[in-house]
Enzyme design. Sequence first.
Site, PDB file in Angstrom:
ATOM      1  N   SER A 127      31.449  32.568  38.425  1.00 14.20           N
ATOM      2  CA  SER A 127      30.250  33.279  38.870  1.00 14.20           C
ATOM      3  C   SER A 127      29.271  32.307  39.519  1.00 14.20           C
ATOM      4  O   SER A 127      29.228  31.119  39.170  1.00 14.20           O
ATOM      5  CB  SER A 127      29.591  33.899  37.628  1.00 14.20           C
ATOM      6  OG  SER A 127      28.303  34.358  37.928  1.00 14.20           O
ATOM      7  N   TYR A 165      26.113  33.565  28.289  1.00 14.37           N
ATOM      8  CA  TYR A 165      27.122  34.093  29.219  1.00 14.37           C
ATOM      9  C   TYR A 165      27.367  33.089  30.351  1.00 14.37           C
ATOM     10  O   TYR A 165      28.497  32.695  30.626  1.00 14.37           O
ATOM     11  CB  TYR A 165      26.698  35.455  29.798  1.00 14.37           C
ATOM     12  CG  TYR A 165      27.517  35.816  31.020  1.00 14.37           C
ATOM     13  CD1 TYR A 165      28.861  36.167  30.897  1.00 14.37           C
ATOM     14  CD2 TYR A 165      26.963  35.754  32.316  1.00 14.37           C
ATOM     15  CE1 TYR A 165      29.643  36.449  32.017  1.00 14.37           C
ATOM     16  CE2 TYR A 165      27.732  36.037  33.437  1.00 14.37           C
ATOM     17  CZ  TYR A 165      29.069  36.383  33.282  1.00 14.37           C
ATOM     18  OH  TYR A 165      29.832  36.646  34.391  1.00 14.37           O
ATOM     19  N   LYS A 206      30.789  30.660  31.319  1.00 12.28           N
ATOM     20  CA  LYS A 206      31.512  30.596  32.612  1.00 12.28           C
ATOM     21  C   LYS A 206      31.624  29.133  33.058  1.00 12.28           C
ATOM     22  O   LYS A 206      32.657  28.690  33.524  1.00 12.28           O
ATOM     23  CB  LYS A 206      30.767  31.414  33.678  1.00 12.28           C
ATOM     24  CG  LYS A 206      30.742  32.909  33.445  1.00 12.28           C
ATOM     25  CD  LYS A 206      31.973  33.593  33.975  1.00 12.28           C
ATOM     26  CE  LYS A 206      32.877  34.109  32.931  1.00 12.28           C
ATOM     27  NZ  LYS A 206      34.107  34.713  33.390  1.00 12.28           N
TER      28      LYS A 206
HETATM   29  P1  NAD Z   1      34.168  44.190  33.051  1.00 11.61           P
HETATM   30  O1  NAD Z   1      33.462  44.153  31.747  1.00 11.61           O
HETATM   31  O2  NAD Z   1      34.157  45.440  33.841  1.00 11.61           O
HETATM   32  O3  NAD Z   1      35.694  43.730  32.876  1.00 11.61           O
HETATM   33  C1  NAD Z   1      36.086  42.785  31.924  1.00 11.61           C
HETATM   34  C2  NAD Z   1      37.310  43.348  31.217  1.00 11.61           C
HETATM   35  O4  NAD Z   1      37.746  42.391  30.237  1.00 11.61           O
HETATM   36  C3  NAD Z   1      37.012  44.649  30.472  1.00 11.61           C
HETATM   37  O5  NAD Z   1      37.964  45.636  30.812  1.00 11.61           O
HETATM   38  C4  NAD Z   1      37.123  44.256  29.000  1.00 11.61           C
HETATM   39  O6  NAD Z   1      37.606  45.337  28.219  1.00 11.61           O
HETATM   40  C5  NAD Z   1      38.074  43.067  29.052  1.00 11.61           C
HETATM   41  N1  NAD Z   1      37.941  42.122  27.946  1.00 11.61           N
HETATM   42  C6  NAD Z   1      36.819  41.509  27.501  1.00 11.61           C
HETATM   43  N2  NAD Z   1      37.113  40.720  26.460  1.00 11.61           N
HETATM   44  C7  NAD Z   1      38.440  40.806  26.261  1.00 11.61           C
HETATM   45  C8  NAD Z   1      39.342  40.227  25.322  1.00 11.61           C
HETATM   46  N3  NAD Z   1      38.920  39.420  24.344  1.00 11.61           N
HETATM   47  N4  NAD Z   1      40.653  40.524  25.415  1.00 11.61           N
HETATM   48  C9  NAD Z   1      41.111  41.356  26.380  1.00 11.61           C
HETATM   49  N5  NAD Z   1      40.307  41.959  27.266  1.00 11.61           N
HETATM   50  C10 NAD Z   1      38.979  41.676  27.209  1.00 11.61           C
HETATM   51  O7  NAD Z   1      33.579  42.990  33.907  1.00 11.61           O
HETATM   52  P2  NAD Z   1      33.796  42.677  35.447  1.00 11.61           P
HETATM   53  O8  NAD Z   1      32.532  42.930  36.148  1.00 11.61           O
HETATM   54  O9  NAD Z   1      35.031  43.302  35.924  1.00 11.61           O
HETATM   55  O10 NAD Z   1      33.977  41.097  35.352  1.00 11.61           O
HETATM   56  C11 NAD Z   1      35.258  40.502  35.384  1.00 11.61           C
HETATM   57  C12 NAD Z   1      35.092  39.000  35.370  1.00 11.61           C
HETATM   58  O11 NAD Z   1      34.307  38.606  36.485  1.00 11.61           O
HETATM   59  C13 NAD Z   1      34.394  38.451  34.143  1.00 11.61           C
HETATM   60  O12 NAD Z   1      35.025  37.253  33.764  1.00 11.61           O
HETATM   61  C14 NAD Z   1      32.985  38.166  34.625  1.00 11.61           C
HETATM   62  O13 NAD Z   1      32.389  37.121  33.909  1.00 11.61           O
HETATM   63  C15 NAD Z   1      33.233  37.777  36.064  1.00 11.61           C
HETATM   64  N6  NAD Z   1      32.088  38.032  36.935  1.00 11.61           N
HETATM   65  C16 NAD Z   1      31.629  39.306  37.094  1.00 11.61           C
HETATM   66  C17 NAD Z   1      30.517  39.530  37.914  1.00 11.61           C
HETATM   67  C18 NAD Z   1      29.961  40.920  38.105  1.00 11.61           C
HETATM   68  O14 NAD Z   1      28.809  41.023  38.522  1.00 11.61           O
HETATM   69  N7  NAD Z   1      30.680  41.988  37.822  1.00 11.61           N
HETATM   70  C19 NAD Z   1      29.910  38.461  38.588  1.00 11.61           C
HETATM   71  C20 NAD Z   1      30.416  37.185  38.407  1.00 11.61           C
HETATM   72  C21 NAD Z   1      31.522  36.979  37.587  1.00 11.61           C
HETATM   73  C1  UD1 Z   2      23.140  39.116  37.322  1.00 10.90           C
HETATM   74  C2  UD1 Z   2      23.405  38.342  36.058  1.00 10.90           C
HETATM   75  C3  UD1 Z   2      24.131  37.057  36.399  1.00 10.90           C
HETATM   76  C4  UD1 Z   2      25.402  37.343  37.189  1.00 10.90           C
HETATM   77  C5  UD1 Z   2      25.003  38.110  38.459  1.00 10.90           C
HETATM   78  C6  UD1 Z   2      26.215  38.465  39.316  1.00 10.90           C
HETATM   79  C7  UD1 Z   2      21.525  38.997  34.642  1.00 10.90           C
HETATM   80  C8  UD1 Z   2      20.234  38.578  34.030  1.00 10.90           C
HETATM   81  N1  UD1 Z   2      22.102  38.080  35.432  1.00 10.90           N
HETATM   82  O1  UD1 Z   2      22.182  38.390  38.042  1.00 10.90           O
HETATM   83  O2  UD1 Z   2      24.481  36.361  35.221  1.00 10.90           O
HETATM   84  O3  UD1 Z   2      26.054  36.159  37.544  1.00 10.90           O
HETATM   85  O4  UD1 Z   2      24.335  39.318  38.060  1.00 10.90           O
HETATM   86  O5  UD1 Z   2      26.741  39.668  38.965  1.00 10.90           O
HETATM   87  O6  UD1 Z   2      22.030  40.087  34.385  1.00 10.90           O
HETATM   88  N2  UD1 Z   2      16.523  43.941  39.436  1.00 10.90           N
HETATM   89  C9  UD1 Z   2      15.464  44.806  39.375  1.00 10.90           C
HETATM   90  N3  UD1 Z   2      15.571  45.893  38.565  1.00 10.90           N
HETATM   91  C10 UD1 Z   2      16.684  46.148  37.824  1.00 10.90           C
HETATM   92  C11 UD1 Z   2      17.775  45.251  37.911  1.00 10.90           C
HETATM   93  C12 UD1 Z   2      17.644  44.145  38.715  1.00 10.90           C
HETATM   94  O7  UD1 Z   2      14.457  44.614  40.041  1.00 10.90           O
HETATM   95  O8  UD1 Z   2      16.713  47.148  37.084  1.00 10.90           O
HETATM   96  C13 UD1 Z   2      16.436  42.784  40.361  1.00 10.90           C
HETATM   97  C14 UD1 Z   2      16.563  41.423  39.684  1.00 10.90           C
HETATM   98  O9  UD1 Z   2      15.325  40.950  39.273  1.00 10.90           O
HETATM   99  C15 UD1 Z   2      17.199  40.588  40.804  1.00 10.90           C
HETATM  100  C16 UD1 Z   2      18.048  41.606  41.594  1.00 10.90           C
HETATM  101  O10 UD1 Z   2      17.533  42.883  41.256  1.00 10.90           O
HETATM  102  O11 UD1 Z   2      16.205  40.083  41.665  1.00 10.90           O
HETATM  103  C17 UD1 Z   2      19.502  41.554  41.226  1.00 10.90           C
HETATM  104  O12 UD1 Z   2      19.641  41.695  39.819  1.00 10.90           O
HETATM  105  P1  UD1 Z   2      21.071  41.812  39.122  1.00 10.90           P
HETATM  106  O13 UD1 Z   2      21.859  42.898  39.750  1.00 10.90           O
HETATM  107  O14 UD1 Z   2      20.847  41.885  37.643  1.00 10.90           O
HETATM  108  O15 UD1 Z   2      21.817  40.449  39.511  1.00 10.90           O
HETATM  109  P2  UD1 Z   2      21.378  38.920  39.261  1.00 10.90           P
HETATM  110  O16 UD1 Z   2      19.972  38.808  38.888  1.00 10.90           O
HETATM  111  O17 UD1 Z   2      21.807  38.160  40.462  1.00 10.90           O
END
Ligand code: NAD
Ligand code: UD1
Length: 380
Positions: A178, A204, A208
């Site tokens: 991330s 969190y 990562k």
């Molecule tokens: P998500 O929660 O939708 O998916 C994660 C999946 O992992 C879920 O289906 C959950 O059931 C499963 N899981 C969690 N712990 C587990 C375990 N112990 N054993 C087996 N399964 C398990 O999240 P996502 O948004 O799809 O994120 C996927 C990955 O991407 C994560 O590693 C997250 O940190 C990373 N990531 C996500 C975002 C985002 O904004 N969505 C941004 C940056 C990085």
């Molecule tokens: C979030 C996660 C970060 C992750 C990233 C990518 C948090 C605190 N951080 O950050 O760990 O890596 O997503 O998925 O969750 N905002 C509002 N109102 C809301 C929600 C958000 O104003 O209800 C604003 C926030 O202040 C920010 C922007 O929208 O400026 C984006 O927020 P968000 O979607 O939570 O993403 P990140 O802050 O980038």
Amino acid sequence: MSGGPTVLVTGGAGYVGSHTVVQLLTKGYQVVVVDNLVNASKGLPVMRNSVFKSRSDILRVALVGVGRFYTYMLYFKILMRFTGINEFSSDTECLRRVQEITGKKLKFHHVDILKKEELDTIFETYDIDCVMHFAALKAVGESVQLPLLYYKNNVSGSINLFEVMSKHNVKKLLYSSSATVYGTPQKLPLTETHPTGIGCTNPYGKSKYFVEEILKDLVTSDKSWSVISLRYFNPVGAHESGLIGEDPQGVPNNLMPYIAQVAVGRRPDLKVYGNDYDTPDGTGVRDYIHIQDLAVGHLDAANKLLSPSFSGFKAYNLGTGSGLSVLQLVKAFEEASGRKIPYEIVGRREGDIAYCYSDASLAKQELGWEAKKGLKEMCE
Ligand code: NAD
Ligand code: UD1
């Protein structure tokens, strides 16, 4: 299993994982998903905003939905007998939809990566070529309340996986990282050489970062490992079919799902966290990337990972390279959906930063990948 390379996808029933599985199946990969379903998307119909122009639309869709639910339940029970999915629950609905979209089958196992013996059985059962590791807990606020749970799940769970991979001599890994590993940006746009770990303020984000560090040490100790870490910026949007997407339980933490819920009347208004940042309109700026672009990025990275010439550890940013403010996103969403998004400016959210956007040129140069979808598609 026969056909293309076999990919083990941990957390494949989640948001990013399920969209990536669609791409993998489409391109002929064999897919084995393990997920403990702790946060798996139920795969409820994604509320594609432009569809809902009025309350009667919502009512109509709800009534049709109830009728279809019972029919689908019957279909699913029949389907179960013929698909690779070996467990039926409403939580695997998302993976069933993945199969519906692609017309391809996958294997699903309800496995917790904390349970090493269960992972071991998976590696004994399948001839796995590489692993895409998505499984993690990801709620920033919850991680502050429950740090041990986050470190155990995200760090210990990852170590378990790497140990089992090593035992079975599967040493190609794509890791879901991330932009959060960059902490507070020292210089923008963020390149892969920007320092990591400094200013990661919550468990969190640290989990990562820690796993990236573990992976770097692992490839240093054993040159037969190949690892690509993909640093996602802000994934948003849904598959164009509307069958899968992000469906957070409870109050969404992230901006886009919150706006989507305001748009369909599930929440009265958006709280904008601060308009006094040093940005053009005072609200936070982020690099929003369409989930399908992100999923395609995994395939391009997998190509590199599977090529015999690649070894070692490499990180790539997956972002668009440009930032949008909260208010710009609200406006774009209003235009795409034809619905007003009421909002209220409130205080800053603790730990938030003003700007976070990528330099995504390395992924373009070395993976041949770049984000293609624009703001309109992200808001549909
Ligand atoms: P998500 O929660 O939708 O998916 C994660 C999946 O992992 C879920 O289906 C959950 O059931 C499963 N899981 C969690 N712990 C587990 C375990 N112990 N054993 C087996 N399964 C398990 O999240 P996502 O948004 O799809 O994120 C996927 C990955 O991407 C994560 O590693 C997250 O940190 C990373 N990531 C996500 C975002 C985002 O904004 N969505 C941004 C940056 C990085
Ligand atoms: C979030 C996660 C970060 C992750 C990233 C990518 C948090 C605190 N951080 O950050 O760990 O890596 O997503 O998925 O969750 N905002 C509002 N109102 C809301 C929600 C958000 O104003 O209800 C604003 C926030 O202040 C920010 C922007 O929208 O400026 C984006 O927020 P968000 O979607 O939570 O993403 P990140 O802050 O980038």
